[in-house]
Design a protein around this motif. Structure first.
Motif, short mmCIF file in Angstrom:
data_model
loop_
_atom_site.label_atom_id
_atom_site.label_comp_id
_atom_site.label_asym_id
_atom_site.label_seq_id
_atom_site.Cartn_x
_atom_site.Cartn_y
_atom_site.Cartn_z
N GLU A 1 6.49 -1.10 11.85
CA GLU A 1 6.76 -2.47 11.41
C GLU A 1 6.40 -2.70 9.94
N ASP A 2 5.28 -2.15 9.49
CA ASP A 2 4.80 -2.42 8.13
C ASP A 2 5.44 -1.52 7.07
N VAL A 3 6.09 -0.45 7.46
CA VAL A 3 6.61 0.53 6.50
C VAL A 3 7.91 0.02 5.87
N LEU A 4 7.94 0.05 4.53
CA LEU A 4 9.13 -0.34 3.78
C LEU A 4 10.02 0.86 3.52
N ALA B 1 -3.95 3.00 10.67
CA ALA B 1 -4.08 3.64 11.98
C ALA B 1 -2.71 4.05 12.52
N GLU B 2 -1.72 3.17 12.38
CA GLU B 2 -0.37 3.50 12.86
C GLU B 2 0.23 4.66 12.08
N VAL B 3 0.09 4.64 10.76
CA VAL B 3 0.63 5.71 9.93
C VAL B 3 -0.06 7.03 10.26
N ARG B 4 -1.39 7.02 10.39
CA ARG B 4 -2.14 8.24 10.73
C ARG B 4 -1.71 8.80 12.08
N ARG B 5 -1.51 7.91 13.06
CA ARG B 5 -1.09 8.34 14.40
C ARG B 5 0.26 9.06 14.36
N VAL B 6 1.21 8.53 13.59
CA VAL B 6 2.54 9.16 13.50
C VAL B 6 2.43 10.51 12.79
N GLY C 1 -3.25 12.01 3.82
CA GLY C 1 -4.15 12.51 2.78
C GLY C 1 -4.83 11.39 2.01
N GLU C 2 -5.61 11.79 1.04
CA GLU C 2 -6.31 10.85 0.16
C GLU C 2 -5.36 10.35 -0.91
N ASN C 3 -5.71 9.24 -1.56
CA ASN C 3 -4.91 8.73 -2.67
C ASN C 3 -4.84 9.77 -3.78
N GLY C 4 -3.64 10.02 -4.26
CA GLY C 4 -3.44 10.98 -5.35
C GLY C 4 -3.14 12.40 -4.90
N CYS C 5 -3.17 12.68 -3.60
CA CYS C 5 -2.98 14.06 -3.14
C CYS C 5 -1.54 14.53 -3.32
N ILE D 1 0.85 -1.18 0.00
CA ILE D 1 0.00 0.00 0.00
C ILE D 1 0.89 1.23 0.00
N ILE D 2 0.48 2.25 -0.74
CA ILE D 2 1.17 3.54 -0.71
C ILE D 2 0.24 4.54 -0.02
N TYR D 3 0.71 5.07 1.12
CA TYR D 3 -0.02 6.12 1.83
C TYR D 3 0.57 7.46 1.42
N GLU D 4 -0.27 8.47 1.31
CA GLU D 4 0.17 9.80 0.93
C GLU D 4 -0.24 10.79 2.01
N GLY D 5 0.62 11.77 2.24
CA GLY D 5 0.29 12.76 3.24
C GLY D 5 1.20 13.96 3.20
N TYR D 6 0.92 14.87 4.11
CA TYR D 6 1.69 16.11 4.22
C TYR D 6 2.35 16.18 5.59
N GLY D 7 3.62 16.55 5.58
CA GLY D 7 4.34 16.75 6.82
C GLY D 7 4.18 18.19 7.28
N PRO D 8 4.86 18.55 8.37
CA PRO D 8 4.83 19.94 8.83
C PRO D 8 5.30 20.88 7.72
N ASP D 9 4.66 22.03 7.59
CA ASP D 9 4.98 23.05 6.60
C ASP D 9 4.75 22.58 5.16
N GLY D 10 3.92 21.56 4.97
CA GLY D 10 3.48 21.19 3.63
C GLY D 10 4.39 20.29 2.82
N THR D 11 5.35 19.63 3.44
CA THR D 11 6.18 18.70 2.68
C THR D 11 5.33 17.50 2.25
N ALA D 12 5.61 16.99 1.06
CA ALA D 12 4.87 15.85 0.54
C ALA D 12 5.59 14.56 0.92
N LEU D 13 4.81 13.57 1.38
CA LEU D 13 5.37 12.29 1.80
C LEU D 13 4.61 11.13 1.16
N LEU D 14 5.35 10.16 0.65
CA LEU D 14 4.80 8.89 0.19
C LEU D 14 5.34 7.82 1.13
N VAL D 15 4.47 7.00 1.66
CA VAL D 15 4.86 5.95 2.60
C VAL D 15 4.48 4.61 1.97
#
Length: 174
Positions: free
Chosen positions: A158-161, A41-46, A55-59, A15-29
């Motif tokens: 644990e699940d993050v590559l 849940a673990e990724v969202r918590r961090v 974020g949503e897929n494609g953001c 699975i590829i999770y997408e999100g924004y870090g502090p100050d708007g950096t883009a992250l793919l997990v």
């Protein structure tokens, strides 16, 4: 029982999770999991703990290109010669350093370039598919450290590559 093969195990999915870090950096997990709910849940918590948000897929995926990536050991050789060999083998981009040469290829050309370099007896440290940012962001030291802390905590799950970011980290902070 699952370890002994007595029961059928869960299937693993990438699975590829997408999100924004502090100050708007883009992250793919990139994660490999047998339980989507636990993993998200673990990724969202961090993300939340570090001031970012999932974020949503494609953001943010549009900010990255999928590339083949090889790291070549220079050893006693000439970095420029290794770079030219990689280009002749089909590399799209090459970045030289005194110790290593980084080679970027189209995803479908990764294996072809790897085999051509291996035939030429070039020492290949790593060969993998990666996400490369199209543009990078430079932040002040405090924000950069916050983002680095987020990336480190995501990588410890644990699940993050892999975690890919468009953050440009200065040599002094590194």
């Amino acid at each position: 029982q699952r370890g002994a093969g007595l029961t059928k195990g869960e299937t693993l999915e990438e699975i590829i999770y997408e999100g924004y870090g502090p100050d708007g950096t883009a992250l793919l997990v990139s994660a490999l999991t047998d339980n989507r709910n636990r993993s998200v849940a673990e990724v969202r918590r961090v993300f939340t703990r570090h001031g970012g948000n999932l974020g949503e897929n494609g953001c943010v995926a549009w900010l990255f290109d999928r590339k083949g990536y090889l790291t070549l050991e220079v050893g006693d050789g000439d970095p420029e010669e290794l770079a030219l060999m990689a280009i002749d083998a089909g590399a799209e981009d090459v970045r030289e350093d005194s110790d290593t040469v980084e080679v970027y290829t189209a995803p479908q050309d990764l294996q072809k370039v790897r085999e051509a370099l291996a035939e030429a007896n070039v020492q290949i440290s790593s060969a993998e598919l990666v996400w490369v940012p199209k543009t990078t962001m430079q932040l002040d030291d405090k924000s950069t450290l916050q983002n680095m802390s987020l990336i480190e905590d995501l990588e410890e799950l644990e699940d993050v590559l892999n975690v890919y970011s468009n953050l440009d980290i200065s040599d002094t902070l590194m």
